[in-house]
Design a protein around this motif. Structure first.
Motif, PDB file in Angstrom:
ATOM      1  N   ALA A 116       0.828  -1.209   0.000  1.00  0.00           N
ATOM      2  CA  ALA A 116       0.000   0.000   0.000  1.00  0.00           C
ATOM      3  C   ALA A 116       0.860   1.255   0.000  1.00  0.00           C
ATOM      4  CB  ALA A 116      -0.927  -0.006   1.217  1.00  0.00           C
ATOM      5  N   GLN A 126      -1.428   5.598   6.113  1.00  0.00           N
ATOM      6  CA  GLN A 126      -0.143   4.966   5.818  1.00  0.00           C
ATOM      7  C   GLN A 126       0.978   5.620   6.608  1.00  0.00           C
ATOM      8  OE1 GLN A 126       0.175   5.201   1.558  1.00  0.00           O
ATOM      9  NE2 GLN A 126      -1.507   3.766   1.203  1.00  0.00           N
ATOM     10  N   LYS A 130       3.628  11.216  -1.055  1.00  0.00           N
ATOM     11  CA  LYS A 130       2.412  11.092  -0.253  1.00  0.00           C
ATOM     12  C   LYS A 130       2.203  12.420   0.480  1.00  0.00           C
ATOM     13  CE  LYS A 130       1.995   6.474  -0.822  1.00  0.00           C
ATOM     14  NZ  LYS A 130       0.808   5.695  -1.165  1.00  0.00           N
ATOM     15  N   THR A 182      -6.868  10.947   3.357  1.00  0.00           N
ATOM     16  CA  THR A 182      -7.102  10.038   4.479  1.00  0.00           C
ATOM     17  C   THR A 182      -6.253   8.785   4.348  1.00  0.00           C
ATOM     18  OG1 THR A 182      -9.368  10.846   4.759  1.00  0.00           O
ATOM     19  CG2 THR A 182      -8.854   8.697   5.705  1.00  0.00           C
ATOM     20  N   THR A 183      -6.164   8.253   3.143  1.00  0.00           N
ATOM     21  CA  THR A 183      -5.326   7.071   2.891  1.00  0.00           C
ATOM     22  C   THR A 183      -3.868   7.357   3.218  1.00  0.00           C
ATOM     23  OG1 THR A 183      -6.799   6.202   1.189  1.00  0.00           O
ATOM     24  CG2 THR A 183      -4.507   5.468   1.120  1.00  0.00           C
ATOM     25  N   ASN A 184      -3.374   8.504   2.762  1.00  0.00           N
ATOM     26  CA  ASN A 184      -1.982   8.870   3.033  1.00  0.00           C
ATOM     27  C   ASN A 184      -1.711   8.996   4.532  1.00  0.00           C
ATOM     28  OD1 ASN A 184      -1.592   8.959   0.288  1.00  0.00           O
ATOM     29  ND2 ASN A 184      -1.455  11.190   0.165  1.00  0.00           N
TER      30      ASN A 184
END
Length: 253
Positions: free
Chosen positions: A85, A214, A137, A209-211
């Motif tokens: 990911a 991670q 990112k 939000t994904t970044n």
């Protein structure tokens, strides 16, 4: 502040406490030294520290290095568990060679001063290494202005202007507002109405939000943070030489 941890640091190094004729020291050495001898040892240590304060500096540096090594190991566990990911991103935020032999991930906040200082070094790093695949990112960790700037970058990306908007936002010294962003969008040749609408696009919020998720997985403690393959997590600004050294280590892993 740094002196608060010295007693425990020295205890860890020598098994001795510096607080008076230490009962801890006497207990630790009771099978070898008697109470008088233990007290004498404590006095010797105390006097040595007075005579050569660099002992304290060395102790603190050693503890700091060990702490960093432990943190690095913990961060790498997160990196390796989430590598698929972490190393994946939309094509517009992948720089350098998309098929490069080493992937380097940079977590950056567009409002972060250190990230801005690193920008030309990152450009030069990519130019020096034709086999690097650099994944960006964007993570807004510095408050509302960072959130708005990050949204602007990804809103522009929906019109094919990710890199241009990222650079424009990172070069702007004042806090972004809607009027300033409109001007930037206009200068980038964007459809301004669509851009402004996309600032609230769920897809844009989802990318951010994904970044952030991670970043949390790798134990991010600030920006910029670089992940060199699965070999190293490097927080903070660094020199070109440091980047090259970490890249070589990741390449040879």
């Amino acid at each position: 502040m740094k002196f608060r941890v010295l007693p425990s640091a020295l205890a860890a190094m020598m098994g001795l406490s510096l607080g008076g004729a230490s009962a801890q020291a006497q207990q630790a050495g009771s099978h070898v030294f008697n109470a008088q001898q233990c007290g004498a040892i404590v006095d010797i240590v105390r006097q040595a520290l007075k005579d050569d304060p660099s002992i304290l500096v060395d102790a603190m540096q050693s503890l700091r290095q060990k702490s960093m090594e432990r943190q690095q190991a913990q961060n790498l566990v997160g990196v390796r568990a989430n590598w698929q990911a972490i190393s994946t991103a939309p094509s517009y935020s992948v720089r350098g060679n998309p098929a490069g032999s080493v992937t380097v991930v940079e977590f950056l906040d567009p409002r972060c001063g250190y990230c801005r200082r690193m920008a030309p070094l990152v450009d030069a790093f990519i130019a020096r290494h034709p086999d690097v695949r650099l994944v960006e990112k964007v993570v807004p960790v510095l408050g509302p202005a960072s959130v708005l700037a990050s949204r602007a970058i990804y809103a522009a990306a929906l019109q094919g202007h990710y890199d241009g908007m990222r650079r424009a936002v990172m070069e702007e010294t004042s806090k972004p507002d809607e009027n300033a962003l409109k001007d930037m969008a206009r200068q980038q040749g964007l459809n301004v109405a669509k851009f402004m609408q996309d600032l609230s696009n769920p897809a844009v919020a989802g990318l951010i939000t994904t970044n952030l998720g991670q970043a949390q997985a790798v134990g991010l403690d600030g920006t910029p943070t670089f992940v060199f393959g699965q070999a190293a997590v490097a927080p903070g600004a660094m020199s070109a030489e440091q980047m090259d050294r970490l890249f070589d280590a990741a390449k040879g892993r």
